[in-house]
Scaffold this active site. Sequence first.
Site, PDB file in Angstrom:
ATOM      1  N   ARG A   1       6.641 -12.344 -11.582  1.00 24.35           N
ATOM      2  CA  ARG A   1       6.110 -13.529 -10.911  1.00 24.35           C
ATOM      3  C   ARG A   1       6.611 -14.806 -11.581  1.00 24.35           C
ATOM      4  NH1 ARG A   1       0.161 -10.875  -9.521  1.00 24.35           N
ATOM      5  NH2 ARG A   1       1.027  -9.359  -8.048  1.00 24.35           N
TER       6      ARG A   1
ATOM      7  N   GLU B   1       0.389   6.928   1.749  1.00 23.73           N
ATOM      8  CA  GLU B   1       1.166   5.760   2.169  1.00 23.73           C
ATOM      9  C   GLU B   1       2.656   6.106   2.312  1.00 23.73           C
ATOM     10  OE1 GLU B   1       0.533   2.749   3.092  1.00 23.73           O
ATOM     11  OE2 GLU B   1      -1.320   1.998   2.199  1.00 23.73           O
TER      12      GLU B   1
ATOM     13  N   LYS C   1       6.260   2.289  -7.010  1.00 19.38           N
ATOM     14  CA  LYS C   1       6.343   1.093  -7.856  1.00 19.38           C
ATOM     15  C   LYS C   1       4.946   0.703  -8.317  1.00 19.38           C
ATOM     16  CE  LYS C   1       7.896  -3.742  -7.642  1.00 19.38           C
ATOM     17  NZ  LYS C   1       8.453  -4.820  -6.785  1.00 19.38           N
TER      18      LYS C   1
ATOM     19  N   LYS D   1       3.079   1.249  -3.558  1.00 20.75           N
ATOM     20  CA  LYS D   1       3.213   0.057  -4.392  1.00 20.75           C
ATOM     21  C   LYS D   1       1.820  -0.377  -4.816  1.00 20.75           C
ATOM     22  CE  LYS D   1       5.054  -4.645  -4.605  1.00 20.75           C
ATOM     23  NZ  LYS D   1       5.757  -5.732  -3.892  1.00 20.75           N
TER      24      LYS D   1
END
Length: 325
Positions: A208, A235, A250, A198
């Site tokens: 947001r 990751e 993402k 991400k």
Amino acid sequence: MTTGPLIRPRRLRTSAAMRRLVAETAIRPEKLVLPMFVREGATGPQEIPSMPGVVHHSLDSLKAAVAEAATLGLGGVMLFGIPEKKDAIGSGATDEQGILNVATRVAVAEAGDALVVQTDLCLDEFTDHGHCGVLDAEGRVDNDASLLRYREMAIAQAVSGSQLLGLSGMMDGQVTAVREELDSHGLIDTAILGYGAKYASAFYGPFRDAVQSSLEGDRATYQQHPANRREGLREVMLDIEQGADIVMVKPAMSYLDVLADVADVSDIPVWAYQVSGEYSMIEAAAAQGWIDRERAIEESVLSIFRAGADAVLTYWAAEIAGGKR
């Protein structure tokens, strides 16, 4: 001089029927997940200005939208909750009567076994500072203290009926912490979607707005730097090692290289999230008449599947599957 026959790939492009028949990639409704926003106190669906066609749901409109998603044959819905009140530790995230947990119970009751109800396990919608974790005395995101809150959120969401927890906070060790907590409470069938790769992206802007984020500053200390490709794979592999059932990349379209890397090596499902900025750019350009909206939507989602995604989270999921806009 002897030459072979002229190779003519165009033979497989001669008609729409032929092109459909030999298409290597297809979009299927059951491989789409619809993100949905549920706002505490909402009395009906209210459009989000920066995301045309996407709404804040009330509990009643959520119920209707989940029913439509099930009828359309979508694979699942991903729920995000927007509370009326926020605090430093995101108390609403673990409140049994908090908006996300209530919405989860509503969605599960409506969906039955028709689709997978999923929940966002992150604190950013619930904290007054807008970060994905709790802060230390110096105002920095405290990784390990945040994991304690994630453990509590995991139980609250799983008990509310979430079948898949979307760990989007990007704290180190979050998959291990949540898996341990779920298993210790006997919630062994609750699955984990690890947001392994991400990135700290500019394309989250409309989201947001959608979650009414109170963030000041950025999330660069825990979300990944856009310049790093190998780190994304690293990751993801950590999430797999820690027990994630599915992994996420993402955003999607700006990180198709990372998605392809992950798909090449992962032995568990790989998903991608077509985020708010990707959605809103296409909608805005189409509204100006600069691009063909329907073709751009299809092409954008096809590109994500073509890069290796097994499923895609997209705000167009219902529309693609034949629903009303």
